[in-house]
Write a protein that holds these residues in place. Structure first.
Motif, PDB file in Angstrom:
ATOM      1  N   HIS A 298     -69.484 -90.509  58.867  1.00 38.25           N
ATOM      2  CA  HIS A 298     -68.495 -89.516  58.458  1.00 38.25           C
ATOM      3  C   HIS A 298     -68.391 -89.495  56.926  1.00 38.25           C
ATOM      4  O   HIS A 298     -68.506 -90.538  56.280  1.00 38.25           O
ATOM      5  N   VAL A 299     -68.130 -88.331  56.364  1.00 43.23           N
ATOM      6  CA  VAL A 299     -67.969 -88.213  54.919  1.00 43.23           C
ATOM      7  C   VAL A 299     -66.725 -88.992  54.500  1.00 43.23           C
ATOM      8  O   VAL A 299     -65.648 -88.832  55.071  1.00 43.23           O
ATOM      9  N   GLU A 300     -66.887 -89.847  53.495  1.00 43.48           N
ATOM     10  CA  GLU A 300     -65.773 -90.639  52.994  1.00 43.48           C
ATOM     11  C   GLU A 300     -65.271 -90.098  51.664  1.00 43.48           C
ATOM     12  O   GLU A 300     -64.075 -90.009  51.427  1.00 43.48           O
ATOM     13  N   SER A 301     -66.196 -89.726  50.783  1.00 44.84           N
ATOM     14  CA  SER A 301     -65.805 -89.122  49.515  1.00 44.84           C
ATOM     15  C   SER A 301     -66.960 -88.288  48.962  1.00 44.84           C
ATOM     16  O   SER A 301     -68.122 -88.561  49.249  1.00 44.84           O
ATOM     17  N   VAL A 302     -66.566 -87.288  48.189  1.00 44.04           N
ATOM     18  CA  VAL A 302     -67.540 -86.405  47.552  1.00 44.04           C
ATOM     19  C   VAL A 302     -67.137 -86.276  46.093  1.00 44.04           C
ATOM     20  O   VAL A 302     -65.984 -85.995  45.785  1.00 44.04           O
ATOM     21  N   LEU A 303     -68.085 -86.488  45.205  1.00 41.34           N
ATOM     22  CA  LEU A 303     -67.877 -86.291  43.775  1.00 41.34           C
ATOM     23  C   LEU A 303     -68.840 -85.204  43.337  1.00 41.34           C
ATOM     24  O   LEU A 303     -70.050 -85.314  43.565  1.00 41.34           O
ATOM     25  N   SER A 304     -68.296 -84.142  42.740  1.00 40.12           N
ATOM     26  CA  SER A 304     -69.149 -83.065  42.250  1.00 40.12           C
ATOM     27  C   SER A 304     -68.688 -82.686  40.845  1.00 40.12           C
ATOM     28  O   SER A 304     -67.557 -82.971  40.447  1.00 40.12           O
ATOM     29  N   ALA A 305     -69.597 -82.049  40.112  1.00 38.10           N
ATOM     30  CA  ALA A 305     -69.288 -81.607  38.753  1.00 38.10           C
ATOM     31  C   ALA A 305     -70.223 -80.477  38.368  1.00 38.10           C
ATOM     32  O   ALA A 305     -71.344 -80.381  38.881  1.00 38.10           O
ATOM     33  N   ALA A 306     -69.747 -79.639  37.464  1.00 42.09           N
ATOM     34  CA  ALA A 306     -70.598 -78.566  36.953  1.00 42.09           C
ATOM     35  C   ALA A 306     -71.762 -79.149  36.161  1.00 42.09           C
ATOM     36  O   ALA A 306     -72.870 -78.629  36.186  1.00 42.09           O
ATOM     37  N   LYS A 307     -71.506 -80.276  35.484  1.00 45.37           N
ATOM     38  CA  LYS A 307     -72.557 -80.929  34.701  1.00 45.37           C
ATOM     39  C   LYS A 307     -72.296 -82.429  34.644  1.00 45.37           C
ATOM     40  O   LYS A 307     -71.151 -82.859  34.503  1.00 45.37           O
ATOM     41  N   MET A 308     -73.357 -83.207  34.766  1.00 43.79           N
ATOM     42  CA  MET A 308     -73.283 -84.657  34.615  1.00 43.79           C
ATOM     43  C   MET A 308     -74.272 -85.060  33.524  1.00 43.79           C
ATOM     44  O   MET A 308     -75.419 -84.598  33.524  1.00 43.79           O
ATOM     45  N   VAL A 309     -73.832 -85.907  32.591  1.00 37.69           N
ATOM     46  CA  VAL A 309     -74.683 -86.384  31.507  1.00 37.69           C
ATOM     47  C   VAL A 309     -74.594 -87.905  31.490  1.00 37.69           C
ATOM     48  O   VAL A 309     -73.500 -88.472  31.435  1.00 37.69           O
ATOM     49  N   HIS A 310     -75.745 -88.575  31.528  1.00 36.97           N
ATOM     50  CA  HIS A 310     -75.794 -90.037  31.510  1.00 36.97           C
ATOM     51  C   HIS A 310     -76.322 -90.522  30.164  1.00 36.97           C
ATOM     52  O   HIS A 310     -77.279 -89.964  29.629  1.00 36.97           O
ATOM     53  N   PHE A 311     -75.692 -91.572  29.627  1.00 38.86           N
ATOM     54  CA  PHE A 311     -76.088 -92.160  28.351  1.00 38.86           C
ATOM     55  C   PHE A 311     -76.546 -93.601  28.589  1.00 38.86           C
ATOM     56  O   PHE A 311     -75.769 -94.426  29.080  1.00 38.86           O
ATOM     57  N   PRO A 312     -77.785 -93.943  28.241  1.00 41.06           N
ATOM     58  CA  PRO A 312     -78.299 -95.284  28.533  1.00 41.06           C
ATOM     59  C   PRO A 312     -77.757 -96.378  27.624  1.00 41.06           C
ATOM     60  O   PRO A 312     -77.729 -97.548  28.018  1.00 41.06           O
ATOM     61  N   ASP A 313     -77.310 -96.036  26.400  1.00 36.43           N
ATOM     62  CA  ASP A 313     -76.883 -97.088  25.474  1.00 36.43           C
ATOM     63  C   ASP A 313     -75.682 -97.860  25.991  1.00 36.43           C
ATOM     64  O   ASP A 313     -75.596 -99.070  25.822  1.00 36.43           O
ATOM     65  N   ASP A 314     -74.738 -97.190  26.644  1.00 40.01           N
ATOM     66  CA  ASP A 314     -73.577 -97.880  27.212  1.00 40.01           C
ATOM     67  C   ASP A 314     -73.455 -97.642  28.723  1.00 40.01           C
ATOM     68  O   ASP A 314     -72.454 -97.999  29.322  1.00 40.01           O
ATOM     69  N   ASP A 315     -74.465 -97.030  29.310  1.00 40.16           N
ATOM     70  CA  ASP A 315     -74.518 -96.745  30.747  1.00 40.16           C
ATOM     71  C   ASP A 315     -73.314 -95.928  31.206  1.00 40.16           C
ATOM     72  O   ASP A 315     -72.801 -96.108  32.296  1.00 40.16           O
ATOM     73  N   SER A 316     -72.852 -95.008  30.347  1.00 36.94           N
ATOM     74  CA  SER A 316     -71.710 -94.163  30.696  1.00 36.94           C
ATOM     75  C   SER A 316     -72.198 -92.853  31.287  1.00 36.94           C
ATOM     76  O   SER A 316     -73.307 -92.402  31.017  1.00 36.94           O
ATOM     77  N   THR A 317     -71.340 -92.241  32.085  1.00 33.62           N
ATOM     78  CA  THR A 317     -71.642 -90.953  32.700  1.00 33.62           C
ATOM     79  C   THR A 317     -70.462 -90.022  32.461  1.00 33.62           C
ATOM     80  O   THR A 317     -69.339 -90.326  32.851  1.00 33.62           O
ATOM     81  N   ASP A 318     -70.724 -88.902  31.797  1.00 36.33           N
ATOM     82  CA  ASP A 318     -69.702 -87.899  31.517  1.00 36.33           C
ATOM     83  C   ASP A 318     -69.844 -86.741  32.498  1.00 36.33           C
ATOM     84  O   ASP A 318     -70.957 -86.360  32.848  1.00 36.33           O
ATOM     85  N   LEU A 319     -68.706 -86.193  32.902  1.00 35.12           N
ATOM     86  CA  LEU A 319     -68.688 -85.077  33.848  1.00 35.12           C
ATOM     87  C   LEU A 319     -67.954 -83.891  33.240  1.00 35.12           C
ATOM     88  O   LEU A 319     -66.943 -84.060  32.563  1.00 35.12           O
ATOM     89  N   THR A 320     -68.453 -82.695  33.516  1.00 43.83           N
ATOM     90  CA  THR A 320     -67.778 -81.459  33.133  1.00 43.83           C
ATOM     91  C   THR A 320     -67.271 -80.801  34.408  1.00 43.83           C
ATOM     92  O   THR A 320     -68.021 -80.643  35.364  1.00 43.83           O
ATOM     93  N   SER A 321     -66.003 -80.442  34.406  1.00 43.27           N
ATOM     94  CA  SER A 321     -65.338 -79.840  35.570  1.00 43.27           C
ATOM     95  C   SER A 321     -65.547 -80.660  36.847  1.00 43.27           C
ATOM     96  O   SER A 321     -66.048 -80.151  37.853  1.00 43.27           O
ATOM     97  N   PRO A 322     -65.159 -81.936  36.818  1.00 40.79           N
ATOM     98  CA  PRO A 322     -65.344 -82.768  38.016  1.00 40.79           C
ATOM     99  C   PRO A 322     -64.367 -82.413  39.133  1.00 40.79           C
ATOM    100  O   PRO A 322     -63.265 -81.909  38.876  1.00 40.79           O
TER     101      PRO A 322
END
Length: 182
Positions: free
Chosen positions: A58-82
């Motif tokens: 069964h679906v437990e959670s869904v995460l969606s965004a208009a845009k996802m950007v990942h940065f390797p230097d600090d392993d961060s992930t930014d989302l636009t319109s999440p």
């Protein structure tokens, strides 16, 4: 001992010290690898969606965004319109959306910023609830939503306002910490 016998030993010692000094100077001058010093994305995804499931499928959670950007230097992930949908069995479903967001390295924590709206779906014993704030911290594994900012929680015919909040979805408990009115 004569100087002719000491000369090769002194020359080797001098070369060893010079090598260590040069290695130290080069490593200090270069610092970290250039790709680690810059905050450049390594990948971008448009119309991003990820879904987690229970063991029963069964679906437990869904995460969606208009845009996802990942940065390797600090392993961060930014989302636009999440947008986050939490649909765990035996718990009220809720949807949260915002202008921007971040995801923790492990993906179990989501941070929503600016124009955050959380809507808890109506249940047999409770009407739909709506929460607005400027920041929301979602801990998916702990069924906890919290904020240290001003929060407005509304249900038909009633409202609560306060600064600092914790909402435990599994137990449906809402705690407002400061400046509470309603």
């Amino acid at each position: 001992m004569s100087t002719t016998r000491l000369f090769p030993l002194a020359l080797m010692l001098s070369l060893a010290l010079l090598t260590f000094w040069l290695d130290h100077e080069v490593s200090v001058e270069q610092g970290a690898h250039p790709s680690l010093r810059r905050h450049d994305p390594d990948y971008l995804v448009d119309n991003f969606t990820t879904t987690t499931y229970t063991r029963e499928g069964h679906v437990e959670s869904v995460l969606s965004a208009a845009k996802m950007v990942h940065f390797p230097d600090d392993d961060s992930t930014d989302l636009t319109s999440p947008r986050v949908l939490q649909a765990k069995p035996e718990q009220p479903r809720y949807t949260a959306r915002a202008d921007r967001g971040k995801v923790s390295r492990e993906g179990d924590e989501i941070f929503l910023y600016d124009n955050v709206v959380l809507v808890r779906e109506a249940a047999a014993d409770r009407p739909e609830g709506r929460m607005t704030t400027s920041f929301l911290h979602i801990l998916r594994d702990r069924d906890l939503v919290r904020s240290d900012r001003e929060v407005l929680f509304e249900e038909p015919g009633q409202w609560l306002k306060g600064r600092g909040m914790e909402y435990f979805n599994a137990t449906r408990q809402l705690f407002l910490h400061n400046d509470v009115s309603g």
